[in-house]
Design a protein around this motif. Structure first.
Motif, PDB file in Angstrom:
ATOM      1  N   UNK A  77      -3.139   3.584 -10.100  1.00 27.90           N
ATOM      2  CA  UNK A  77      -2.014   2.643 -10.174  1.00 27.90           C
ATOM      3  C   UNK A  77      -0.999   3.461 -11.382  1.00 27.90           C
ATOM      4  N   UNK A  78       0.113   3.607 -10.780  1.00 23.48           N
ATOM      5  CA  UNK A  78       1.205   4.405 -11.890  1.00 23.48           C
ATOM      6  C   UNK A  78       1.695   3.310 -12.676  1.00 23.48           C
ATOM      7  N   UNK A  79       2.095   3.771 -13.905  1.00 26.07           N
ATOM      8  CA  UNK A  79       2.891   2.733 -14.766  1.00 26.07           C
ATOM      9  C   UNK A  79       4.044   2.126 -14.324  1.00 26.07           C
ATOM     10  N   UNK A  84       2.028  -1.925 -17.680  1.00 21.81           N
ATOM     11  CA  UNK A  84       1.118  -1.096 -18.703  1.00 21.81           C
ATOM     12  C   UNK A  84       2.124  -0.096 -18.963  1.00 21.81           C
ATOM     13  N   UNK A  85       1.633   0.675 -20.228  1.00 21.90           N
ATOM     14  CA  UNK A  85       2.514   1.706 -20.753  1.00 21.90           C
ATOM     15  C   UNK A  85       2.192   3.004 -20.212  1.00 21.90           C
ATOM     16  N   UNK A  86       0.969   2.910 -19.747  1.00 19.99           N
ATOM     17  CA  UNK A  86       0.599   4.276 -18.884  1.00 19.99           C
ATOM     18  C   UNK A  86      -0.363   3.918 -17.619  1.00 19.99           C
ATOM     19  N   UNK A  87      -0.191   4.918 -16.675  1.00 16.29           N
ATOM     20  CA  UNK A  87      -0.866   4.814 -15.174  1.00 16.29           C
ATOM     21  C   UNK A  87      -2.573   5.015 -15.606  1.00 16.29           C
ATOM     22  N   UNK A 114      -9.734   5.714 -16.091  1.00 15.92           N
ATOM     23  CA  UNK A 114      -9.001   6.778 -16.848  1.00 15.92           C
ATOM     24  C   UNK A 114      -7.585   6.471 -16.865  1.00 15.92           C
ATOM     25  N   UNK A 115      -7.077   6.363 -17.975  1.00 17.49           N
ATOM     26  CA  UNK A 115      -5.776   6.168 -18.391  1.00 17.49           C
ATOM     27  C   UNK A 115      -5.285   7.538 -18.577  1.00 17.49           C
ATOM     28  N   UNK A 116      -3.892   7.970 -18.264  1.00 17.50           N
ATOM     29  CA  UNK A 116      -3.410   9.128 -18.122  1.00 17.50           C
ATOM     30  C   UNK A 116      -1.983   9.083 -18.695  1.00 17.50           C
ATOM     31  N   UNK A 117      -1.615  10.410 -19.346  1.00 20.46           N
ATOM     32  CA  UNK A 117      -0.259  10.279 -20.000  1.00 20.46           C
ATOM     33  C   UNK A 117       1.081  10.295 -19.125  1.00 20.46           C
ATOM     34  N   UNK A 118       0.959  11.432 -18.284  1.00 21.67           N
ATOM     35  CA  UNK A 118       1.969  11.820 -17.581  1.00 21.67           C
ATOM     36  C   UNK A 118       2.156  10.589 -16.427  1.00 21.67           C
ATOM     37  N   UNK A 119       3.298  10.637 -16.018  1.00 19.22           N
ATOM     38  CA  UNK A 119       3.770   9.962 -14.738  1.00 19.22           C
ATOM     39  C   UNK A 119       3.349  10.646 -13.493  1.00 19.22           C
ATOM     40  N   UNK A 120       2.797   9.574 -12.403  1.00 18.31           N
ATOM     41  CA  UNK A 120       2.319   9.925 -11.298  1.00 18.31           C
ATOM     42  C   UNK A 120       2.432   9.269 -10.128  1.00 18.31           C
ATOM     43  N   UNK A 121       2.656   9.657  -8.929  1.00 21.23           N
ATOM     44  CA  UNK A 121       2.718   8.747  -7.762  1.00 21.23           C
ATOM     45  C   UNK A 121       1.539   8.501  -6.919  1.00 21.23           C
ATOM     46  N   UNK A 122       1.241   7.153  -6.833  1.00 18.03           N
ATOM     47  CA  UNK A 122       0.080   6.916  -5.973  1.00 18.03           C
ATOM     48  C   UNK A 122       0.432   5.924  -4.837  1.00 18.03           C
ATOM     49  N   UNK A 123       0.613   6.579  -3.770  1.00 17.62           N
ATOM     50  CA  UNK A 123       1.096   5.330  -2.766  1.00 17.62           C
ATOM     51  C   UNK A 123       0.077   5.421  -1.670  1.00 17.62           C
ATOM     52  N   UNK A 124      -0.397   4.276  -1.269  1.00 16.53           N
ATOM     53  CA  UNK A 124      -1.473   4.025  -0.278  1.00 16.53           C
ATOM     54  C   UNK A 124      -0.750   4.280   1.105  1.00 16.53           C
ATOM     55  N   UNK A 125       0.556   3.940   1.334  1.00 16.82           N
ATOM     56  CA  UNK A 125       1.085   4.202   2.644  1.00 16.82           C
ATOM     57  C   UNK A 125       1.142   5.913   2.875  1.00 16.82           C
ATOM     58  N   UNK A 126       1.352   6.947   2.070  1.00 13.34           N
ATOM     59  CA  UNK A 126       1.279   8.261   2.256  1.00 13.34           C
ATOM     60  C   UNK A 126       0.028   8.737   2.466  1.00 13.34           C
ATOM     61  N   UNK A 127      -1.300   8.041   2.056  1.00 13.11           N
ATOM     62  CA  UNK A 127      -2.557   8.597   2.093  1.00 13.11           C
ATOM     63  C   UNK A 127      -3.005   8.608   3.304  1.00 13.11           C
ATOM     64  N   UNK A 128      -3.975   9.540   3.786  1.00  6.11           N
ATOM     65  CA  UNK A 128      -4.320   9.741   4.950  1.00  6.11           C
ATOM     66  C   UNK A 128      -4.968   8.425   5.624  1.00  6.11           C
ATOM     67  N   UNK A 129      -4.534   7.976   6.591  1.00  6.05           N
ATOM     68  CA  UNK A 129      -5.069   6.744   7.393  1.00  6.05           C
ATOM     69  C   UNK A 129      -6.592   6.688   7.411  1.00  6.05           C
ATOM     70  N   UNK A 130      -7.264   5.861   6.925  1.00  7.06           N
ATOM     71  CA  UNK A 130      -8.742   5.685   6.893  1.00  7.06           C
ATOM     72  C   UNK A 130      -9.509   6.197   5.858  1.00  7.06           C
TER      73      UNK A 130
END
Length: 160
Positions: A77-79, A84-87, A114-130
């Protein structure tokens, strides 16, 4: 006479080299023999809370090296998508079906958040189906260098 001193010096050199190599080998061997992961079973997850300072401001992959049980489910979950302040990345050690079954029974599977400092992208649509909720080697490469800023362990069996 000079030849004898030269031969003695060469023998000392090779003997010293042998001793150094043997000592190095023994140190590495003993270190490998006695070093083990902090979390050997899911019930050991609470140790991460107790030792969280060892992982603060270090790459996520350093934390994950200390966890022996297989990660069977993951969600990021990205921020940007929260207030949230962080993802964060949530790791579970049960399958999605086991997770849902335990929740129906009123139980919460042990979970590592685990909370992380950097921004990141987590997109379920782009993750491999299944495999949207599976932690992969590609994820380790993509997210392994994110900096850990907090760790929370919760769920049944996550306390000492």
């Amino acid at each position: 006479m000079l030849v004898i001193h030269l031969i003695i010096a060469i023998k000392k050199y090779f003997m010293l080299r042998y001793i150094i190599l043997t000592a190095t080998f023994l140190i590495v061997f003993v270190n490998c023999l006695f070093s083990q992961q902090l979390v050997n079973t899911v019930n050991d997850l609470y140790k991460l809370n107790e030792n969280k300072q060892n992982f603060m401001n270090k790459p996520l992959n350093e934390l994950l090296k200390e966890i022996k049980p297989a990660i069977k489910m993951v969600y990021g979950q990205s921020e940007e998508n929260t207030n949230l302040k962080h993802g964060y990345i949530r790791f579970k050690f049960v399958t999605r079906n086991e997770d849902q079954s335990l929740k129906r029974e009123g139980k919460m599977p042990p979970t590592l958040l685990v909370y992380v400092k950097e921004r990141f992208t987590w997109d379920l649509q782009t993750r491999q189906n299944g495999k949207e909720f599976l932690w992969t080697n590609e994820d380790l490469v993509k997210y392994g260098n994110l900096t850990v800023i907090d760790i929370r362990v919760y769920g049944d069996g996550s306390k000492k």
